[in-house]
Design a protein around this motif. Structure first.
Motif, mmCIF file in Angstrom:
data_model
loop_
_atom_site.group_PDB
_atom_site.id
_atom_site.type_symbol
_atom_site.label_atom_id
_atom_site.label_comp_id
_atom_site.label_asym_id
_atom_site.label_seq_id
_atom_site.Cartn_x
_atom_site.Cartn_y
_atom_site.Cartn_z
ATOM 1 N N ALA A 53 15.149 50.654 17.202
ATOM 2 C CA ALA A 53 13.845 49.930 17.289
ATOM 3 C C ALA A 53 13.623 48.815 16.389
ATOM 4 N N TYR A 54 13.290 47.688 16.699
ATOM 5 C CA TYR A 54 12.933 46.584 15.904
ATOM 6 C C TYR A 54 11.413 46.279 15.852
ATOM 7 N N PRO A 55 10.593 46.599 14.923
ATOM 8 C CA PRO A 55 9.278 46.410 14.727
ATOM 9 C C PRO A 55 8.838 44.934 14.907
ATOM 10 N N VAL A 56 7.791 44.608 15.647
ATOM 11 C CA VAL A 56 7.230 43.193 15.696
ATOM 12 C C VAL A 56 6.692 43.029 14.425
ATOM 13 N N ARG A 57 6.224 43.916 13.720
ATOM 14 C CA ARG A 57 5.785 43.409 12.220
ATOM 15 C C ARG A 57 6.771 43.018 11.355
ATOM 16 N N ILE A 58 8.015 43.341 11.569
ATOM 17 C CA ILE A 58 9.112 42.727 10.868
ATOM 18 C C ILE A 58 9.422 41.412 11.474
ATOM 19 N N LEU A 59 9.557 41.451 12.789
ATOM 20 C CA LEU A 59 10.251 40.219 13.502
ATOM 21 C C LEU A 59 9.449 39.140 13.316
ATOM 22 N N ASN A 60 8.020 39.381 13.128
ATOM 23 C CA ASN A 60 6.902 38.113 12.954
ATOM 24 C C ASN A 60 7.346 37.241 11.502
ATOM 25 N N TYR A 61 8.156 37.920 10.629
ATOM 26 C CA TYR A 61 8.578 37.274 9.618
ATOM 27 C C TYR A 61 9.893 36.814 9.441
ATOM 28 N N HIS A 62 10.764 37.333 10.723
ATOM 29 C CA HIS A 62 12.156 36.635 10.588
ATOM 30 C C HIS A 62 12.615 36.235 12.053
ATOM 31 N N GLU A 63 11.928 36.675 13.124
ATOM 32 C CA GLU A 63 12.327 36.155 14.456
ATOM 33 C C GLU A 63 13.792 36.402 15.022
ATOM 34 N N SER A 113 24.092 35.771 27.275
ATOM 35 C CA SER A 113 23.866 36.972 28.358
ATOM 36 C C SER A 113 22.637 37.681 27.841
ATOM 37 N N VAL A 114 21.758 38.007 28.610
ATOM 38 C CA VAL A 114 20.611 38.853 28.306
ATOM 39 C C VAL A 114 21.298 40.440 28.269
ATOM 40 N N VAL A 115 20.692 41.270 27.231
ATOM 41 C CA VAL A 115 21.125 42.628 27.349
ATOM 42 C C VAL A 115 19.749 43.483 27.613
ATOM 43 N N PRO A 116 19.998 44.478 28.293
ATOM 44 C CA PRO A 116 18.781 45.165 28.682
ATOM 45 C C PRO A 116 18.135 45.656 27.371
ATOM 46 N N ALA A 117 16.852 45.564 27.178
ATOM 47 C CA ALA A 117 16.170 46.005 26.215
ATOM 48 C C ALA A 117 14.512 46.125 26.835
ATOM 49 N N SER A 118 13.669 46.895 25.907
ATOM 50 C CA SER A 118 12.160 46.822 26.263
ATOM 51 C C SER A 118 11.373 46.465 24.917
ATOM 52 N N LEU A 119 10.104 46.449 25.346
ATOM 53 C CA LEU A 119 9.159 46.326 24.195
ATOM 54 C C LEU A 119 8.173 47.421 24.490
ATOM 55 N N VAL A 152 7.651 47.590 19.493
ATOM 56 C CA VAL A 152 8.912 47.511 18.788
ATOM 57 C C VAL A 152 9.721 47.205 20.048
ATOM 58 N N VAL A 153 10.918 46.497 19.768
ATOM 59 C CA VAL A 153 11.882 46.143 20.727
ATOM 60 C C VAL A 153 12.942 47.247 20.706
ATOM 61 N N VAL A 154 13.202 47.750 21.656
ATOM 62 C CA VAL A 154 14.206 48.795 21.749
ATOM 63 C C VAL A 154 15.234 48.526 22.326
ATOM 64 N N VAL A 155 16.440 48.757 21.773
ATOM 65 C CA VAL A 155 17.963 48.408 22.335
ATOM 66 C C VAL A 155 18.494 49.994 22.434
ATOM 67 N N GLU A 156 18.719 50.510 23.564
ATOM 68 C CA GLU A 156 19.230 51.722 23.865
ATOM 69 C C GLU A 156 20.864 51.850 23.096
ATOM 70 N N GLY A 157 21.311 52.713 22.745
ATOM 71 C CA GLY A 157 22.453 52.748 22.295
ATOM 72 C C GLY A 157 22.982 54.155 21.651
ATOM 73 N N GLU A 158 24.076 54.385 20.813
ATOM 74 C CA GLU A 158 24.120 55.315 19.917
ATOM 75 C C GLU A 158 24.253 55.330 18.391
ATOM 76 N N PRO A 159 23.088 55.120 17.964
ATOM 77 C CA PRO A 159 21.777 55.601 18.312
ATOM 78 C C PRO A 159 20.925 54.516 18.939
ATOM 79 N N THR A 160 19.996 54.829 19.690
ATOM 80 C CA THR A 160 19.083 53.732 19.920
ATOM 81 C C THR A 160 18.250 53.262 18.765
#
Length: 314
Positions: free
Chosen positions: A42-52, A128-134, A32-40
């Motif tokens: 998660a964007y699952p790669v299994r979904i992103l594979n079909y939408h990008e 601009s790149v936003v801090p995130a993680s995989l 999952v791609v994770v973007v921290e916030g309120e709330p944090t």
């Protein structure tokens, strides 16, 4: 840069009205791609594979969560350019095997791994790149108890089809599984056309996972094996930024270097300043947090396409 039209525009549909919940129907090992916030989120790669591309807002900041399966490239961008907020879609083009996005406001085209506009009204602009993680969903769930996860949507996608015509999506299948399991890289390897790209390096495999960090005019790609060989942690300077790059069993994470020393324990946790720190979230046992740095996660061949062969950490 080799730009070519591969499939029709929007044959892979972006998600423009994302929905989130605390429940996830997938597996804990899913990335999952994770973007921290309120709330944090998660964007699952299994979904992103079909939408990008997912056009979203986190803490009132308009974001584009982007994923190129061929490049293994996960980058989150701020959708604002000057006084405009852009909305991104999938152009159907590839630039050096990398996703080319387009914005619906000006019809300009953007190279996903770089965030640079390569044609159109905004040519020359950069996102601009936003801090995130995989990381894995299990690690996300453990680190962010109040986190939410992107939900599937009813849609058709070319990624679900054996032709260029979109088909109904089954999120339980991975259309890129065989691609990730083979040594080949790029569109030819994915489609099995036999038109394989050449890779002459012997120190890195083309699909080596790399965390790319930029600072000023400098750009350094940190290959996962080299961070592991260094003991799981590297402190260095990229341009005007002093960073600490940490490897875990599921990937790489980058933080601003704190004003104290960090080390990695045998179980993969960070220790420093009298406490333990999560290598995934940067959170400490005593309630403090490391500051995550903006970075790009991608394969070595894609980083080399963008920055050249001498841009890797040694």
């Amino acid at each position: 840069m080799n730009v070519r039209q591969v499939i029709p525009r929007d044959a892979i549909p972006s998600i423009d009205d994302p929905e989130f919940d605390t429940d996830y129907a997938g597996d804990g090992t899913d990335e999952v791609v994770v973007v921290e916030g309120e709330p944090t989120k998660a964007y699952p790669v299994r979904i992103l594979n079909y939408h990008e591309v997912v056009n979203d807002d986190v803490d009132d900041i308009p974001l584009a969560v982007t994923w190129c399966p061929l490049c293994g490239s996960a980058v989150v961008y701020d959708r604002r350019v000057d006084d405009r907020t852009l909305t991104f879609g999938v152009s159907g083009k590839l630039a050096d095997d990398d996703l080319v996005m387009y914005d619906r406001e000006t019809d300009s085209e953007w190279k996903q791994s770089l965030g640079h506009c390569i044609s159109g009204e905004l040519e020359g602009e950069s996102l601009s790149v936003v801090p995130a993680s995989l990381t894995t969903y299990a690690e996300f769930e453990d680190a962010y108890s109040d986190g939410t996860v992107l939900q599937p949507t009813v849609a058709k996608s070319e990624a679900a089809s054996k032709t260029d015509e979109p088909a109904d999506i089954d999120y339980g299948t991975n259309p890129y599984q065989s691609y990730f399991e083979t040594d080949g890289f790029g569109l030819g390897a994915h489609r099995g056309t036999g038109q394989q790209r050449e890779w002459t390096r012997t120190d890195l495999d083309p699909k080596t996972v790399v965390l790319g960090i930029e600072g000023g005019n400098d750009a350094v790609g940190f290959p996962l094996p080299r961070i592991e060989e260094a003991g799981g942690l590297v402190v260095t300077t990229v341009g005007d930024r002093e960073v600490v790059v940490v490897s875990t069993h599921d990937g790489l994470h980058a933080f601003e270097n704190p004003p104290f020393d960090l080390d990695v324990t045998d179980d993969g946790r960070l220790v420093g300043d009298g406490t333990h720190w999560s290598a995934v979230s940067g959170q400490s046992d005593d309630g403090r947090s490391l500051t995550r740095g903006p970075s790009r996660r991608l394969f070595a061949f894609a980083w080399q396409d963008d920055h050249g062969g001498e841009s890797f950490y040694k």
